[in-house]
Design a protein around this motif. Sequence first.
Motif, PDB file in Angstrom:
ATOM      1  N   GLN A 171       0.808  -1.211   0.000  1.00 42.87           N
ATOM      2  CA  GLN A 171       0.000   0.000   0.000  1.00 42.87           C
ATOM      3  C   GLN A 171       0.845   1.268   0.000  1.00 42.87           C
ATOM      4  OE1 GLN A 171      -2.316  -1.043   3.532  1.00 42.87           O
ATOM      5  NE2 GLN A 171      -4.067  -1.421   2.196  1.00 42.87           N
ATOM      6  N   LYS A 172       0.416   2.185  -0.835  1.00 49.33           N
ATOM      7  CA  LYS A 172       0.911   3.557  -0.841  1.00 49.33           C
ATOM      8  C   LYS A 172       2.420   3.677  -1.087  1.00 49.33           C
ATOM      9  CE  LYS A 172      -2.931   5.133   1.958  1.00 49.33           C
ATOM     10  NZ  LYS A 172      -3.388   5.766   3.173  1.00 49.33           N
ATOM     11  N   VAL A 173       2.860   3.067  -2.194  1.00 44.95           N
ATOM     12  CA  VAL A 173       4.241   3.260  -2.639  1.00 44.95           C
ATOM     13  C   VAL A 173       4.303   4.647  -3.257  1.00 44.95           C
ATOM     14  CG1 VAL A 173       6.070   2.417  -4.155  1.00 44.95           C
ATOM     15  CG2 VAL A 173       4.484   0.782  -3.075  1.00 44.95           C
ATOM     16  N   ASP A 184       3.854  13.794  -7.834  1.00 48.55           N
ATOM     17  CA  ASP A 184       3.695  12.744  -6.828  1.00 48.55           C
ATOM     18  C   ASP A 184       2.563  11.803  -7.236  1.00 48.55           C
ATOM     19  OD1 ASP A 184       5.682  13.680  -5.069  1.00 48.55           O
ATOM     20  OD2 ASP A 184       4.306  15.172  -4.266  1.00 48.55           O
ATOM     21  N   PHE A 185       2.824  10.511  -7.090  1.00 52.09           N
ATOM     22  CA  PHE A 185       1.837   9.469  -7.327  1.00 52.09           C
ATOM     23  C   PHE A 185       1.918   8.456  -6.213  1.00 52.09           C
ATOM     24  CE2 PHE A 185       2.739  11.177 -11.427  1.00 52.09           C
ATOM     25  CZ  PHE A 185       1.486  11.266 -12.002  1.00 52.09           C
ATOM     26  N   ILE A 186       0.855   7.721  -6.045  1.00 51.04           N
ATOM     27  CA  ILE A 186       0.827   6.656  -5.045  1.00 51.04           C
ATOM     28  C   ILE A 186       0.345   5.387  -5.735  1.00 51.04           C
ATOM     29  CG2 ILE A 186      -0.129   5.890  -2.845  1.00 51.04           C
ATOM     30  CD1 ILE A 186      -0.602   8.946  -2.275  1.00 51.04           C
ATOM     31  N   VAL A 187       1.151   4.341  -5.650  1.00 53.77           N
ATOM     32  CA  VAL A 187       0.830   3.053  -6.268  1.00 53.77           C
ATOM     33  C   VAL A 187       0.553   2.050  -5.154  1.00 53.77           C
ATOM     34  CG1 VAL A 187       1.689   1.194  -7.753  1.00 53.77           C
ATOM     35  CG2 VAL A 187       2.340   3.575  -8.226  1.00 53.77           C
ATOM     36  N   ILE A 247      -3.838   3.440  -8.545  1.00 51.32           N
ATOM     37  CA  ILE A 247      -2.903   4.555  -8.707  1.00 51.32           C
ATOM     38  C   ILE A 247      -3.629   5.839  -8.347  1.00 51.32           C
ATOM     39  CG2 ILE A 247      -1.411   5.830 -10.274  1.00 51.32           C
ATOM     40  CD1 ILE A 247      -0.571   3.254 -11.339  1.00 51.32           C
ATOM     41  N   ASP A 248      -3.084   6.557  -7.383  1.00 50.52           N
ATOM     42  CA  ASP A 248      -3.601   7.856  -6.956  1.00 50.52           C
ATOM     43  C   ASP A 248      -2.739   8.945  -7.593  1.00 50.52           C
ATOM     44  OD1 ASP A 248      -5.545   7.517  -4.381  1.00 50.52           O
ATOM     45  OD2 ASP A 248      -4.067   5.912  -4.452  1.00 50.52           O
TER      46      ASP A 248
END
Length: 121
Positions: free
Chosen positions: A11-13, A31-34, A100-101
């Motif tokens: 979670q939340k790489v 910034d991205f969150i994978v 993906i955020d």
Amino acid sequence: MINELDEIYIQKVRVKAILGLYPEERLNPQDFIVSAKLYLDLREAGKSDDINHTVDYDSLHRKLAEIANESECLLIEKLAELCAAECLSHALVQACTIKIDKPEALELADNVAISIYRQRQ
């Protein structure tokens, strides 16, 4: 079948990447969150206590970050597909969900995100 499988969550790489359609998005990394959910059978790992019977999630989270950092995709959908392919390249993983955020995508919203589910054929 998925109901019979176990799950590993990564979670939340947090990554910085060039990702987007618009010229201003192509100039500087954003910034991205994978996040990934892996579906697999963990019974043998539970019995053997052997990493060969599971997924090395430390290596996988680093690979997901590397894919995101190097991809320069136009769409987060494409990045999600690349990440899903990496997860499914591990023999024990039967299916995965990739989220993906993109928190900087919209001016009036805190976040935009996509989630895809892929399984072995």
